[in-house]
Design a protein around this motif. Structure first.
Motif, PDB file in Angstrom:
ATOM      1  N   ILE A   1      22.996  36.685  36.771  1.00  0.00           N
ATOM      2  CA  ILE A   1      23.699  36.208  37.956  1.00  0.00           C
ATOM      3  C   ILE A   1      24.619  37.324  38.450  1.00  0.00           C
ATOM      4  O   ILE A   1      25.233  38.021  37.650  1.00  0.00           O
ATOM      5  N   GLY A   2      24.677  37.489  39.771  1.00  0.00           N
ATOM      6  CA  GLY A   2      25.544  38.527  40.308  1.00  0.00           C
ATOM      7  C   GLY A   2      25.478  38.619  41.815  1.00  0.00           C
ATOM      8  O   GLY A   2      25.224  37.613  42.489  1.00  0.00           O
ATOM      9  N   ILE A   3      25.695  39.821  42.311  1.00  0.00           N
ATOM     10  CA  ILE A   3      25.755  40.040  43.758  1.00  0.00           C
ATOM     11  C   ILE A   3      24.673  41.033  44.155  1.00  0.00           C
ATOM     12  O   ILE A   3      24.217  41.843  43.338  1.00  0.00           O
ATOM     13  N   TYR A   4      24.280  40.964  45.416  1.00  0.00           N
ATOM     14  CA  TYR A   4      23.236  41.869  45.884  1.00  0.00           C
ATOM     15  C   TYR A   4      23.520  42.283  47.326  1.00  0.00           C
ATOM     16  O   TYR A   4      24.320  41.672  48.035  1.00  0.00           O
ATOM     17  N   GLY A   5      22.807  43.303  47.754  1.00  0.00           N
ATOM     18  CA  GLY A   5      22.836  43.732  49.147  1.00  0.00           C
ATOM     19  C   GLY A   5      21.579  44.514  49.454  1.00  0.00           C
ATOM     20  O   GLY A   5      21.002  45.151  48.564  1.00  0.00           O
ATOM     21  N   CYS A   6      21.125  44.444  50.714  1.00  0.00           N
ATOM     22  CA  CYS A   6      19.952  45.211  51.119  1.00  0.00           C
ATOM     23  C   CYS A   6      19.893  45.335  52.639  1.00  0.00           C
ATOM     24  O   CYS A   6      20.592  44.626  53.360  1.00  0.00           O
ATOM     25  N   SER A   7      19.048  46.254  53.084  1.00  0.00           N
ATOM     26  CA  SER A   7      18.867  46.551  54.510  1.00  0.00           C
ATOM     27  C   SER A   7      17.372  46.676  54.799  1.00  0.00           C
ATOM     28  O   SER A   7      16.817  47.781  54.809  1.00  0.00           O
ATOM     29  N   PRO A   8      16.682  45.555  55.024  1.00  0.00           N
ATOM     30  CA  PRO A   8      15.228  45.575  55.178  1.00  0.00           C
ATOM     31  C   PRO A   8      14.699  46.460  56.308  1.00  0.00           C
ATOM     32  O   PRO A   8      13.666  47.110  56.146  1.00  0.00           O
ATOM     33  N   ASP A   9      15.377  46.478  57.445  1.00  0.00           N
ATOM     34  CA  ASP A   9      14.835  47.186  58.604  1.00  0.00           C
ATOM     35  C   ASP A   9      15.612  48.421  59.016  1.00  0.00           C
ATOM     36  O   ASP A   9      15.177  49.144  59.902  1.00  0.00           O
ATOM     37  N   GLY A  10      16.757  48.656  58.430  1.00  0.00           N
ATOM     38  CA  GLY A  10      17.624  49.700  58.961  1.00  0.00           C
ATOM     39  C   GLY A  10      17.943  50.810  57.991  1.00  0.00           C
ATOM     40  O   GLY A  10      17.403  50.882  56.884  1.00  0.00           O
ATOM     41  N   PRO A  11      18.890  51.650  58.390  1.00  0.00           N
ATOM     42  CA  PRO A  11      19.252  52.830  57.613  1.00  0.00           C
ATOM     43  C   PRO A  11      20.185  52.546  56.442  1.00  0.00           C
ATOM     44  O   PRO A  11      20.495  53.448  55.670  1.00  0.00           O
ATOM     45  N   GLY A  12      20.642  51.327  56.302  1.00  0.00           N
ATOM     46  CA  GLY A  12      21.599  50.968  55.269  1.00  0.00           C
ATOM     47  C   GLY A  12      22.918  50.556  55.887  1.00  0.00           C
ATOM     48  O   GLY A  12      23.161  50.798  57.072  1.00  0.00           O
ATOM     49  N   CYS A  13      23.761  49.915  55.101  1.00  0.00           N
ATOM     50  CA  CYS A  13      25.055  49.455  55.596  1.00  0.00           C
ATOM     51  C   CYS A  13      26.040  49.366  54.444  1.00  0.00           C
ATOM     52  O   CYS A  13      25.658  49.346  53.286  1.00  0.00           O
ATOM     53  N   GLU A  14      27.319  49.290  54.787  1.00  0.00           N
ATOM     54  CA  GLU A  14      28.365  49.116  53.789  1.00  0.00           C
ATOM     55  C   GLU A  14      28.550  47.629  53.508  1.00  0.00           C
ATOM     56  O   GLU A  14      28.591  46.805  54.428  1.00  0.00           O
ATOM     57  N   VAL A  15      28.664  47.291  52.227  1.00  0.00           N
ATOM     58  CA  VAL A  15      28.886  45.925  51.779  1.00  0.00           C
ATOM     59  C   VAL A  15      30.152  45.929  50.927  1.00  0.00           C
ATOM     60  O   VAL A  15      30.303  46.773  50.041  1.00  0.00           O
ATOM     61  N   ILE A  16      31.054  44.983  51.210  1.00  0.00           N
ATOM     62  CA  ILE A  16      32.313  44.904  50.465  1.00  0.00           C
ATOM     63  C   ILE A  16      32.481  43.477  49.942  1.00  0.00           C
ATOM     64  O   ILE A  16      32.442  42.516  50.714  1.00  0.00           O
ATOM     65  N   PHE A  17      32.676  43.350  48.635  1.00  0.00           N
ATOM     66  CA  PHE A  17      32.945  42.048  48.027  1.00  0.00           C
ATOM     67  C   PHE A  17      34.435  41.960  47.749  1.00  0.00           C
ATOM     68  O   PHE A  17      34.946  42.571  46.808  1.00  0.00           O
ATOM     69  N   HIS A  18      35.142  41.199  48.605  1.00  0.00           N
ATOM     70  CA  HIS A  18      36.593  41.051  48.493  1.00  0.00           C
ATOM     71  C   HIS A  18      36.977  40.059  47.396  1.00  0.00           C
ATOM     72  O   HIS A  18      38.103  40.083  46.912  1.00  0.00           O
ATOM     73  N   ARG A  19      36.039  39.186  47.026  1.00  0.00           N
ATOM     74  CA  ARG A  19      36.330  38.163  46.018  1.00  0.00           C
ATOM     75  C   ARG A  19      35.099  37.996  45.139  1.00  0.00           C
ATOM     76  O   ARG A  19      33.977  37.884  45.641  1.00  0.00           O
ATOM     77  N   LEU A  20      35.313  37.980  43.837  1.00  0.00           N
ATOM     78  CA  LEU A  20      34.272  37.690  42.846  1.00  0.00           C
ATOM     79  C   LEU A  20      34.896  36.781  41.791  1.00  0.00           C
ATOM     80  O   LEU A  20      35.613  37.256  40.908  1.00  0.00           O
ATOM     81  N   ASP A  21      34.666  35.486  41.884  1.00  0.00           N
ATOM     82  CA  ASP A  21      35.204  34.523  40.921  1.00  0.00           C
ATOM     83  C   ASP A  21      34.043  33.962  40.125  1.00  0.00           C
ATOM     84  O   ASP A  21      33.252  33.160  40.641  1.00  0.00           O
ATOM     85  N   TYR A  22      33.940  34.376  38.874  1.00  0.00           N
ATOM     86  CA  TYR A  22      32.849  33.979  37.994  1.00  0.00           C
ATOM     87  C   TYR A  22      33.418  33.107  36.887  1.00  0.00           C
ATOM     88  O   TYR A  22      34.443  33.449  36.288  1.00  0.00           O
ATOM     89  N   ALA A  23      32.738  31.998  36.594  1.00  0.00           N
ATOM     90  CA  ALA A  23      33.186  31.112  35.505  1.00  0.00           C
ATOM     91  C   ALA A  23      31.976  30.549  34.801  1.00  0.00           C
ATOM     92  O   ALA A  23      30.925  30.323  35.403  1.00  0.00           O
ATOM     93  N   GLU A  24      32.126  30.315  33.505  1.00  0.00           N
ATOM     94  CA  GLU A  24      31.059  29.690  32.723  1.00  0.00           C
ATOM     95  C   GLU A  24      31.662  28.815  31.647  1.00  0.00           C
ATOM     96  O   GLU A  24      32.796  29.011  31.228  1.00  0.00           O
TER      97      GLU A  24
END
Length: 186
Positions: free
Chosen positions: A161-184
């Motif tokens: 389990i986690g985070i992902y990012g992708c750019s299917p059609d373009g040159p790429g982009c910046e992705v910023i995760f301001h919050r990551l709250d994980y619990a189990e």
């Protein structure tokens, strides 16, 4: 985050912050066959492994999009043929989408809804053994987007389990995760 993490297809540039940020590579995606008839498994996925019965992950993600379909969010993954991604996706300067793609045995389905673009989006997944409930924070309220069986993603009770990012059609982009709250929990 104190849990050990790792990358699948690490991006060329990233900082594990906080906030965690990275730049997607061009023409990256997670998709298997259905409707678009192509196979891609080259998106960026930053994840943890767990055997807990109950898990949750809440993220606030900002996608500084350059091209249609630039996206980022939460991912649950077993392998290239079995996974779930929950995303905020840029469509145009006037439209964005909240969506989820469930891929089982190399077939992807896509459930989405068009929304107004925003600076960032907050997404959540709650997992109870073999089931997942997907939410997005719209205004001040959580809206349920999907409930689904994820038994095809768990392997010997283990889940990635986690985070992902992708750019299917373009040159790429910046992705910023301001919050990551994980619990189990057991």
């Amino acid at each position: 985050m104190t849990k050990a993490s790792q990358w699948f297809n690490p991006p060329g540039r990233y900082s594990d912050g906080p906030p965690l940020r990275f730049t997607t590579a061009a023409h990256t995606d997670f998709w298997q066959h259905t409707h678009y008839h192509f196979y891609r498994d080259n998106g960026h996925f930053y994840y943890w492994q767990s055997t807990a019965d109950q898990l949750s992950l809440v993220v606030e993600v900002q996608v500084n999009a350059n091209s249609k379909f630039d996206q980022a969010g939460i991912m649950l993954r077993k392998d290239a043929h079995n996974w779930l991604k929950i995303s905020a996706e840029w469509l145009s300067k006037d439209q964005a989408a909240l969506g989820s793609v469930n891929t089982q045995n190399s077939k992807s389905d896509w459930a989405s809804q068009t929304i107004q673009p925003a600076t960032s989006w907050t997404l959540k997944v709650e997992i109870s053994q073999q089931d997942a409930v997907v939410f997005a924070l719209l205004g001040a309220a959580w809206q349920q987007l999907r409930v689904l069986d994820i038994s095809h993603i768990r392997e010997n009770d283990r889940i990635c389990i986690g985070i992902y990012g992708c750019s299917p059609d373009g040159p790429g982009c910046e992705v910023i995760f301001h919050r990551l709250d994980y619990a189990e929990s057991a």
